[in-house]
Design a protein around this motif. Structure first.
Motif, short mmCIF file in Angstrom:
data_model
loop_
_atom_site.label_atom_id
_atom_site.label_comp_id
_atom_site.label_asym_id
_atom_site.label_seq_id
_atom_site.Cartn_x
_atom_site.Cartn_y
_atom_site.Cartn_z
N LEU A 86 0.82 -1.21 0.00
CA LEU A 86 0.00 0.00 0.00
C LEU A 86 0.86 1.26 0.00
O LEU A 86 0.53 2.24 -0.68
CB LEU A 86 -0.94 0.00 1.20
CG LEU A 86 -1.92 1.17 1.31
CD1 LEU A 86 -2.77 1.30 0.05
CD2 LEU A 86 -2.83 1.01 2.54
N LEU A 87 1.99 1.24 0.74
CA LEU A 87 2.87 2.41 0.77
C LEU A 87 3.42 2.70 -0.62
O LEU A 87 3.48 3.86 -1.06
CB LEU A 87 4.01 2.20 1.76
CG LEU A 87 5.01 3.35 1.86
CD1 LEU A 87 4.33 4.62 2.36
CD2 LEU A 87 6.18 3.00 2.77
N LEU A 88 3.83 1.66 -1.34
CA LEU A 88 4.37 1.86 -2.68
C LEU A 88 3.31 2.43 -3.63
O LEU A 88 3.60 3.30 -4.46
CB LEU A 88 4.90 0.52 -3.23
CG LEU A 88 6.14 -0.05 -2.53
CD1 LEU A 88 6.45 -1.43 -3.07
CD2 LEU A 88 7.33 0.89 -2.69
N LEU A 101 5.80 11.52 -0.29
CA LEU A 101 6.11 10.32 0.47
C LEU A 101 5.67 10.47 1.93
O LEU A 101 5.13 9.53 2.53
CB LEU A 101 7.61 10.02 0.40
CG LEU A 101 8.08 8.77 1.14
CD1 LEU A 101 7.31 7.54 0.70
CD2 LEU A 101 9.58 8.55 0.93
N ALA A 102 5.89 11.67 2.50
CA ALA A 102 5.44 11.91 3.88
C ALA A 102 3.92 11.82 3.98
O ALA A 102 3.38 11.27 4.95
CB ALA A 102 5.93 13.28 4.35
N THR A 218 8.14 0.72 -9.53
CA THR A 218 8.12 0.38 -10.96
C THR A 218 6.91 -0.47 -11.33
O THR A 218 6.85 -1.02 -12.43
CB THR A 218 9.40 -0.37 -11.34
OG1 THR A 218 9.52 -1.52 -10.48
CG2 THR A 218 10.62 0.52 -11.15
N ASP A 219 5.96 -0.60 -10.40
CA ASP A 219 4.75 -1.39 -10.67
C ASP A 219 4.02 -0.80 -11.88
O ASP A 219 3.73 0.40 -11.93
CB ASP A 219 3.84 -1.35 -9.43
CG ASP A 219 2.64 -2.27 -9.56
OD1 ASP A 219 2.52 -2.95 -10.60
OD2 ASP A 219 1.83 -2.31 -8.62
N THR A 220 3.74 -1.66 -12.86
CA THR A 220 3.09 -1.19 -14.09
C THR A 220 1.58 -1.33 -14.05
O THR A 220 0.91 -0.97 -15.02
CB THR A 220 3.63 -1.98 -15.29
OG1 THR A 220 3.41 -3.38 -15.07
CG2 THR A 220 5.12 -1.72 -15.48
#
Length: 446
Positions: A86-88, A101-102, A218-220
């Motif tokens: 989930l963070l990514l 990001l914060a 890099t998730d597509t």
């Protein structure tokens, strides 16, 4: 007055001194209860009543079954890999926003708070996931540490919260009502954190640089589908736990069991379930539960002996001597709890101080029903006690964070990092005092 109440005053002084020695708090509370029972020449039959109160009020209290279940749920969810994915995805969503990001960390803190309710697990998880990435992106150390520590503490307020379960038992108030009442204030605090990050990112862009393309996932997978995929698990748990309580389908204990089962299913789906994971989660659950219950038992004995020595009358006399009105007295109580949070854990404050304050609160007129007053006061205390995780010298979130930095960040830097967030928490507390509807609207609606 001080001569008349010398023993209860001395009991409180010894408690503070005992805590500063670093001796386990449960032993300090229980030992002082026995010691002052002899000093105050309390009859042995009364001490038998203390044992009966511990057995009937703590050991036999079915509500406390929710504690190990919620702890198990939070620890198992930490192992499931939901948070890292989930963070990514959130970083992809806010990657081109200053401080993105914060903001992702703050949002993840809100989501995980509504799924776990455990501060230690949340702070460690957020720190291990986000701190290396934030430092790599050249975030200012104070900014990175502050948002991680503060976002991790939301779990003690946003339901399902172990603190609210214990408060409901102490105050004889519906835990479901407390869960409903805490939801909007908890989300409001998360919103204040995000607003602060946006403003800081605009005013001090060098504190939160934009991420380089290679630092973003890099998730597509298309972003909407990725969000849907990674939010299914936490939303499933939130609906299963909070939804069942608020709809009146399940009690908090039953909902905790549903949540524990849901966390196991998420770990299985994420292919993180194995014997070692289950063993570690069960061990940590037993350890955390034993610590909480041991403190509760010792605090119950301390509180009863303190009352027997006249401690409750001491509190009443001090209150009447102030001459303050209801709101003035409420602010004085909140200030006292805030200061105590520097030195005591929320469990000790809840079990030692709260029972003594309840008669006082019951006498104050805030223009609402007695039950609404108790719910409102409980949430005010919960918001206030949230600061105890961040305020030195004994702020547990600070030490959790220090432990995972492995010497990269100085403890003084971590101390400075939480100042803005403590001020934001106090701002949220003040808003809930000035506008009780923030707390009471949702319980009244449901």
């Amino acid at each position: 007055m001080f001569a008349e109440y010398s023993l209860p005053i001395l009991m409180v002084v010894c408690l503070l001194l005992g805590i500063f020695t670093g001796y386990p708090v449960a032993f300090v509370l229980g030992g002082l209860a026995i010691l002052f029972a002899f000093i105050g020449d309390i009859p042995l039959p009364f001490m038998g009543m203390v044992g009966s109160r511990i057995y009937g009020g703590v050991i036999e209290n079915w509500l406390y079954i929710a504690i190990p279940l919620f702890v198990f749920m939070g620890l198992m969810l930490e192992k499931s890999g939901v948070a890292s994915r989930l963070l990514l995805t959130l970083q992809r969503l806010f990657g081109r926003v200053r401080g993105g990001l914060a903001i992702s960390v703050a949002l993840l803190g809100i989501v995980m708070a509504a799924s776990t309710g455990i501060v230690g697990a949340s702070v460690v998880m957020l720190g291990m996931l986000a701190l290396p990435v934030m430092l790599k992106q050249k975030y200012k150390e104070e900014m990175a540490c502050g948002v991680i520590a503060a976002s991790g503490t939301l779990g003690i307020l946003i339901p399902p919260s172990i603190m609210l379960v214990l408060m409901g038992s102490i105050m004889q108030v519906s835990v479901g009502a407390l869960f409903k009442a805490a939801l909007i204030p908890g989300l409001m605090l998360g919103g204040l954190y995000i607003l602060y990050l946006l403003v800081t990112g605009y005013l001090k862009p060098d504190w939160m640089p934009l991420a380089d393309k290679e630092d973003v996932s890099t998730d597509t997978t298309p972003l909407p589908l990725a969000l849907l995929r990674d939010l299914v698990g936490p939303v499933f748990l939130m609906v299963a736990v909070l939804g069942s309580i608020m709809a009146g389908i399940a009690t908090p204990t039953e909902a905790a069991a549903i949540g524990a089962l849901g966390a196991i299913l998420l770990a299985v789906v994420g292919r993180k379930m194995n014997y070692i994971t289950l063993r570690d989660v069960c061990y940590d659950t037993a350890k955390s539960t034993a610590m909480i219950v041991f403190i509760v038992i010792a605090a119950t004995a301390f509180s009863l002996v303190f009352k027997r020595l006249g401690g409750d009358y001491l509190i009443m006399d001090l209150v009447s001597a102030t001459g303050l009105g209801p709101y003035g007295l409420l602010l004085a109580i909140m200030l006292m709890i805030f200061i105590l949070g520097f030195f005591l854990e929320w469990i000790e404050i809840s079990y030692v101080v709260l029972p003594l304050l309840l008669p006082v609160i019951g006498l104050l007129d805030f223009g609402m029903s007695a039950q609404a007053t108790l719910v409102w006061f409980a949430i005010l205390m919960a918001i206030n006690l949230q600061t105890s995780f961040l305020t030195p010298p004994f702020g547990y979130a600070l030490f959790y964070l220090k432990g995972i930095t492995e010497g990269q960040v100085k403890i003084t830097t971590i101390y400075k990092s939480i100042i803005p967030y403590v001020l934001l928490q106090l701002t949220g507390l003040l808003l809930c005092i000035l506008f009780p509807a923030i707390v009471l609207w949702l319980p009244g609606l449901l």
